[in-house]
Design a protein around this motif. Structure first.
Motif, PDB file in Angstrom:
ATOM      1  N   ASN A  24      -3.850   2.668   7.349  1.00 50.50           N
ATOM      2  CA  ASN A  24      -3.653   3.360   6.082  1.00 50.50           C
ATOM      3  C   ASN A  24      -3.287   4.823   6.295  1.00 50.50           C
ATOM      4  OD1 ASN A  24      -3.918   1.413   3.996  1.00 50.50           O
ATOM      5  ND2 ASN A  24      -6.108   1.285   4.423  1.00 50.50           N
ATOM      6  N   ASN A  33       0.335   4.511   6.702  1.00 52.58           N
ATOM      7  CA  ASN A  33       0.957   4.279   5.396  1.00 52.58           C
ATOM      8  C   ASN A  33       1.037   5.574   4.594  1.00 52.58           C
ATOM      9  OD1 ASN A  33       1.138   1.506   5.933  1.00 52.58           O
ATOM     10  ND2 ASN A  33      -0.817   1.052   4.926  1.00 52.58           N
ATOM     11  N   ALA A  34      -0.041   6.352   4.625  1.00 53.05           N
ATOM     12  CA  ALA A  34      -0.071   7.609   3.891  1.00 53.05           C
ATOM     13  C   ALA A  34       0.947   8.601   4.439  1.00 53.05           C
ATOM     14  CB  ALA A  34      -1.475   8.217   3.941  1.00 53.05           C
ATOM     15  N   THR A  35       1.132   8.611   5.757  1.00 59.52           N
ATOM     16  CA  THR A  35       2.106   9.525   6.361  1.00 59.52           C
ATOM     17  C   THR A  35       3.527   9.120   5.994  1.00 59.52           C
ATOM     18  OG1 THR A  35       0.566   9.878   8.191  1.00 59.52           O
ATOM     19  CG2 THR A  35       2.826  10.619   8.509  1.00 59.52           C
ATOM     20  N   LEU A  91      -8.531  10.501   2.337  1.00 55.96           N
ATOM     21  CA  LEU A  91      -8.077   9.223   1.785  1.00 55.96           C
ATOM     22  C   LEU A  91      -9.261   8.359   1.374  1.00 55.96           C
ATOM     23  CD1 LEU A  91      -5.326   8.315   4.437  1.00 55.96           C
ATOM     24  CD2 LEU A  91      -4.989   9.456   2.221  1.00 55.96           C
ATOM     25  N   SER A 105      -6.829  11.140  12.820  1.00 51.98           N
ATOM     26  CA  SER A 105      -7.234  10.289  11.705  1.00 51.98           C
ATOM     27  C   SER A 105      -8.661   9.863  11.985  1.00 51.98           C
ATOM     28  CB  SER A 105      -6.312   9.076  11.574  1.00 51.98           C
ATOM     29  OG  SER A 105      -6.706   8.261  10.499  1.00 51.98           O
ATOM     30  N   MET A 128       1.045   4.035  -2.881  1.00 53.26           N
ATOM     31  CA  MET A 128       0.781   5.455  -2.614  1.00 53.26           C
ATOM     32  C   MET A 128       1.901   6.330  -3.169  1.00 53.26           C
ATOM     33  SD  MET A 128      -0.655   5.385   1.302  1.00 53.26           S
ATOM     34  CE  MET A 128      -2.385   5.088   1.676  1.00 53.26           C
ATOM     35  N   THR A 172       0.828  -1.207   0.000  1.00 54.10           N
ATOM     36  CA  THR A 172       0.000   0.000   0.000  1.00 54.10           C
ATOM     37  C   THR A 172       0.861   1.255   0.000  1.00 54.10           C
ATOM     38  OG1 THR A 172      -1.826  -1.126   1.128  1.00 54.10           O
ATOM     39  CG2 THR A 172      -1.766   1.280   1.264  1.00 54.10           C
ATOM     40  N   THR A 173       1.891   1.287   0.851  1.00 53.55           N
ATOM     41  CA  THR A 173       2.754   2.478   0.916  1.00 53.55           C
ATOM     42  C   THR A 173       3.499   2.690  -0.391  1.00 53.55           C
ATOM     43  OG1 THR A 173       3.021   2.118   3.299  1.00 53.55           O
ATOM     44  CG2 THR A 173       4.585   3.600   2.237  1.00 53.55           C
ATOM     45  N   LEU A 176      -2.024  11.600  -2.866  1.00 51.54           N
ATOM     46  CA  LEU A 176      -2.697  10.757  -1.866  1.00 51.54           C
ATOM     47  C   LEU A 176      -4.208  10.785  -2.026  1.00 51.54           C
ATOM     48  CD1 LEU A 176      -0.550  11.489   1.331  1.00 51.54           C
ATOM     49  CD2 LEU A 176      -0.670   9.349   0.033  1.00 51.54           C
ATOM     50  N   GLU A 177      -4.745  11.936  -2.379  1.00 54.53           N
ATOM     51  CA  GLU A 177      -6.191  12.021  -2.563  1.00 54.53           C
ATOM     52  C   GLU A 177      -6.637  11.383  -3.875  1.00 54.53           C
ATOM     53  OE1 GLU A 177      -7.300  16.126  -1.894  1.00 54.53           O
ATOM     54  OE2 GLU A 177      -7.430  15.784   0.275  1.00 54.53           O
ATOM     55  N   LEU A 193       3.895  10.307   2.438  1.00 54.02           N
ATOM     56  CA  LEU A 193       4.012  11.765   2.434  1.00 54.02           C
ATOM     57  C   LEU A 193       5.423  12.201   2.813  1.00 54.02           C
ATOM     58  CD1 LEU A 193       1.655  14.420   3.908  1.00 54.02           C
ATOM     59  CD2 LEU A 193       3.890  14.149   4.962  1.00 54.02           C
TER      60      LEU A 193
END
Length: 538
Positions: free
Chosen positions: A353, A356-358, A346, A309, A142, A138-139, A378-379, A361
């Motif tokens: 997640n 993962n997004a952080t 997200l 979050s 992204m 996932t990361t 990310l969006e 980023l």
């Protein structure tokens, strides 16, 4: 064929240390070309202009895809397959005495582990490698999405620290457009699902760094990510301590900076084992504050905090039908001029997640992507295949698929489903993955599955392991553990996974959430379950 940049040196023990370009590989044969990781590398070499072919035991959607893009695939593995080739690629799933391996050695061909091929790609690009027990795919997905979309949202970051750390090698759009990526899963996009391998014309590459066999220590990326380091693959490492030592070694080989999750106990242990000079290269992201983390040498300059979050509760499941998680992060001025606190919508749910997004980023900002570019990427991210993957809805019953096979992954998926659909009955069909993991994590797997209301278990997916090496270990092991706890009434063992899927469908009612979970081939049952739901008389 793509243009190549100057190659960086590989470790001395690498099979391809003498290879200076992809052309030096000659004609390449993959043993087990239909594996998720092997098929990605085969496609990438093909895109790089290398003649590629290979074999596998059975046909699959991976082999069908490779054939569709012009890569010959032979079903059946035998010595006579090895002819008119120069390099043979193998993975740790292939035994040393496999017929094609023996024939390749007899002919004196160049033998390359799959990690050697990935290392060769990494040395031709400015690279980011993502490692971790969970969240790698996932990361990585992204990050690839961020890079692919960054040129549409802004220019490269102007902060001196970020540019120096990431060595952004071009200005404006060209720095990040058309990245290369090597990801062990397909990626969802607005234009459909795409394979996890691509050789782009851009200067950056994102790769998933698999730790299962220790080969990730060969990689020398500019930026490395560690999403977590919870014990796993103990059939290879023996102990959790050895497993985490491998992560420390991986970090020691990263050329510029490391991004690490401070929320994970294993990752913190890895951080604390590092020499102070290496700790200074580490950026940490966490839901905690600096004081609570208490990591030596860590300062505000190298810290990204997840402020909040917030997961959305869904009235009805849809496929990437709206924001499912709102992530707010605080970014230091060393990454963004003046610092920033930003909220990101997200499409993928769960605190895991958000983490993962952080990670993505932080790594992207270090590479030099602008903050608007990161947020836009990310969006735009719609998810990775087989990660909380919506399969369809029939007669009010919804079906999801998830790749989770470690107990933490299974629990994380089911907890996210429970939070997202608090009023629904959760039914799960789980396929245990490998004898060693089932033996090591029996109690933890039952703990995780107990989150669901109704549990169906199918045959164990052995992967590279043999039943004879693990006497007494099978799916029944989990049933026996459930019986010890007196919770076996909701556990159902049906060996044939298709029959198990049909049974789960027949037990369902409108409003239920069904799921197929596992790292093997349990996803093949999804169409059967949807068909069974269509035939039910409500």
């Amino acid at each position: 064929m793509v243009d190549e940049v100057e190659a960086r040196p590989l470790p001395a023990d690498d099979s391809l240390a003498q290879v200076k370009s992809f052309a030096d590989l000659g004609r390449v044969w993959f043993i087990g070309i239909g594996g998720s990781g092997m098929s990605v590398l085969a496609q990438m070499l093909h895109e790089a202009g290398v003649p590629v072919s290979g074999s596998d035991r059975i046909a699959s959607h991976y082999t069908e895809h490779l054939e569709s893009i012009g890569i010959p695939v032979t079903i059946g593995q035998k010595p006579e397959n090895i002819h008119d080739v120069d390099t043979v690629v193998w993975s740790s799933a292939i035994s040393a005495d496999a017929p094609e391996m023996l024939e390749a050695r007899r002919q004196g061909l160049l033998l390359a582990h799959r990690s050697d091929i990935l290392a060769l790609f990494l040395r031709t690009r400015n690279s980011i490698a993502v490692a971790g027990t969970h969240g790698k795919t996932t990361t990585s997905s992204m990050l690839a999405t961020i890079f692919a979309n960054a040129h549409a949202a802004g220019e490269v970051s102007a902060t001196e620290d970020a540019a120096a750390a990431g060595e952004a090698c071009a200005a404006g759009d060209a720095a990040f457009a058309d990245p290369s990526f090597a990801i062990g899963g397909s990626v969802k996009t607005a234009h459909g699902t795409i394979p996890g391998g691509h050789v782009g014309t851009g200067s950056w590459m994102v790769a998933e760094a698999d730790e299962s066999d220790g080969s990730f220590e060969k990689y020398r990326p500019l930026i490395g990510v560690v999403t977590n380091a919870e014990g796993d693959h103990l059939d290879h490492y023996g102990t959790v301590a050895h497993y985490r030592s491998a992560f420390a070694a991986y970090i020691g080989h990263i050329q510029r900076v490391v991004v690490l999750c401070g929320d994970d106990e294993g990752a913190r242990e890895v951080y604390n084992s590092l020499e102070p000079r290496i700790q200074q290269q580490v950026w940490v992201y966490s839901t905690d504050n600096l004081e609570k983390l208490g990591l030596p040498g860590l300062s505000e300059k190298n810290f990204v905090q997840i402020v909040t979050s917030q997961e959305m509760v869904a009235d009805k499941p849809t496929e990437h039908g709206g924001v499912e998680e709102t992530l707010t992060v605080r970014i230091p001025s060393s990454l963004v001029d003046g610092g920033a606190q930003v909220s990101i919508g997200l499409h993928v749910p769960g605190i895991h997640n958000a983490r993962n997004a952080t990670a993505a980023l932080t790594a992207a900002l270090l590479a030099g992507v602008s903050l608007p570019g990161v947020v836009h990427g990310l969006e735009s991210f719609l998810g990775a295949a087989r990660r909380f993957d919506f399969q369809g809805e029939v007669n009010g019953v919804s079906l999801y698929n998830d790749y989770g096979h470690h107990p933490t992954e299974v629990a994380t998926f089911l907890q996210a489903a429970r939070r997202r659909f608090p009023h629904s009955t959760l039914r799960v069909l789980f396929q245990p993955h490998t004898y060693s993991r089932t033996q090591t994590f029996t109690k933890e797997l039952v703990d995780a599955l107990d989150i669901a209301d109704d549990v169906y278990l199918s045959h164990l997916f052995a992967a590279r392991e043999l039943a004879s090496d693990y006497p007494g270990i099978s799916t029944q092991t989990l049933i026996d553990e459930a019986k010890k706890r007196g919770i076996d009434a909701k556990f159902h063992y049906i060996d044939d996974m298709y029959e198990a899927g049909i049974a789960m469908a027949h037990a369902s009612h409108p409003g239920d959430i069904l799921s197929t979970v596992g790292g093997g081939d349990i996803n093949l049952v999804n169409p059967t379950i949807l068909d069974a739901l269509h035939t039910l008389d409500r």
